[in-house]
Write a protein that holds these residues in place. Structure first.
Motif, short mmCIF file in Angstrom:
data_model
loop_
_atom_site.label_atom_id
_atom_site.label_comp_id
_atom_site.label_asym_id
_atom_site.label_seq_id
_atom_site.Cartn_x
_atom_site.Cartn_y
_atom_site.Cartn_z
N ARG A 1 0.77 -1.15 0.05
CA ARG A 1 0.12 0.13 -0.07
C ARG A 1 0.89 1.20 0.04
N HIS A 2 1.92 1.26 0.62
CA HIS A 2 2.85 2.61 0.80
C HIS A 2 4.23 2.04 0.74
N ARG B 1 6.82 3.50 -0.27
CA ARG B 1 7.98 4.53 -0.24
C ARG B 1 8.09 5.01 1.15
N ARG B 2 6.97 4.79 1.99
CA ARG B 2 6.95 5.35 3.47
C ARG B 2 7.96 4.67 4.23
N VAL B 3 8.37 5.69 5.14
CA VAL B 3 9.52 5.03 6.15
C VAL B 3 9.01 4.25 7.14
N ALA B 4 9.39 3.05 7.21
CA ALA B 4 8.92 2.14 8.22
C ALA B 4 9.88 1.90 9.33
N VAL B 5 11.18 2.23 9.16
CA VAL B 5 11.94 2.30 10.33
C VAL B 5 12.95 3.09 10.15
N ASP B 6 13.06 4.15 11.15
CA ASP B 6 14.19 5.33 10.94
C ASP B 6 14.91 5.15 12.52
N GLU B 7 16.30 5.15 12.09
CA GLU B 7 17.24 5.43 13.43
C GLU B 7 17.93 6.52 13.61
N ASP B 8 17.30 7.56 14.20
CA ASP B 8 17.72 8.94 14.78
C ASP B 8 18.21 9.58 13.09
N GLY B 9 17.58 9.19 12.37
CA GLY B 9 18.01 10.07 10.98
C GLY B 9 19.43 9.57 10.41
N GLU B 10 19.79 8.60 10.99
CA GLU B 10 21.20 8.06 10.26
C GLU B 10 20.90 7.16 9.07
N ARG B 11 19.93 6.03 9.44
CA ARG B 11 19.54 4.98 8.53
C ARG B 11 18.13 4.84 8.64
N SER B 12 17.43 4.78 7.61
CA SER B 12 15.92 4.29 7.65
C SER B 12 15.80 3.56 6.57
N LEU B 13 14.52 2.74 6.43
CA LEU B 13 14.07 1.76 5.66
C LEU B 13 12.77 1.99 5.22
N THR B 14 12.49 2.11 3.87
CA THR B 14 10.99 2.12 3.51
C THR B 14 10.33 0.60 3.96
N TYR B 15 8.97 0.76 3.71
CA TYR B 15 8.16 -0.53 3.68
C TYR B 15 8.74 -1.46 2.86
N ALA B 16 8.98 -0.86 1.70
CA ALA B 16 9.21 -2.06 0.48
C ALA B 16 10.81 -2.52 0.80
N GLU B 17 11.72 -1.81 1.35
CA GLU B 17 12.97 -2.19 1.69
C GLU B 17 12.95 -3.47 2.85
N LEU B 18 12.15 -2.88 3.85
CA LEU B 18 11.91 -3.73 5.00
C LEU B 18 11.40 -5.01 4.49
N ASP B 19 10.28 -5.03 3.72
CA ASP B 19 9.76 -6.17 3.31
C ASP B 19 10.73 -7.12 2.50
N ALA B 20 11.50 -6.44 1.52
CA ALA B 20 12.54 -7.28 0.85
C ALA B 20 13.49 -7.92 1.62
#
Length: 82
Positions: free
Chosen positions: A13-14, A16-35
């Motif tokens: 559904r989303h 490109r939305r950020v799923a995980v953000d680690e203090d602005g240093e590293r983030s993953l979108t839902y697509a990246e997390l799912d992959a």
């Protein structure tokens, strides 16, 4: 609730939305997390014989790496490249 199913749902559904953000240093979108989760699930299934419904313990620090390992949901194997 199966967190892997929830992540896959949000990835559809989303993507490109950020799923995980680690203090602005590293983030993953839902697509990246799912992959990442899908790759881990397929590795566990192929290498360790883990099947849907099996329980797997993880030991990890907090952060985006942990989130990838906490949501693997076995899915159908990806199609081979053409």
């Amino acid at each position: 609730m199966n967190i892997g199913i929830s992540v896959a749902h949000h990835a559809r559904r989303h993507p490109r939305r950020v799923a995980v953000d680690e203090d602005g240093e590293r983030s993953l979108t839902y697509a990246e997390l799912d992959a990442r989760s899908s790759r881990l699930a397929h590795y566990l299934a192929g290498t360790c014989g883990i099947r849907p419904g099996d329980r797997v313990a993880t030991c990890s620090t907090t952060g985006w790496k942990w989130s990838s390992s906490s949501s693997p949901a076995p899915r159908p194997a990806p199609s081979p490249p053409r």
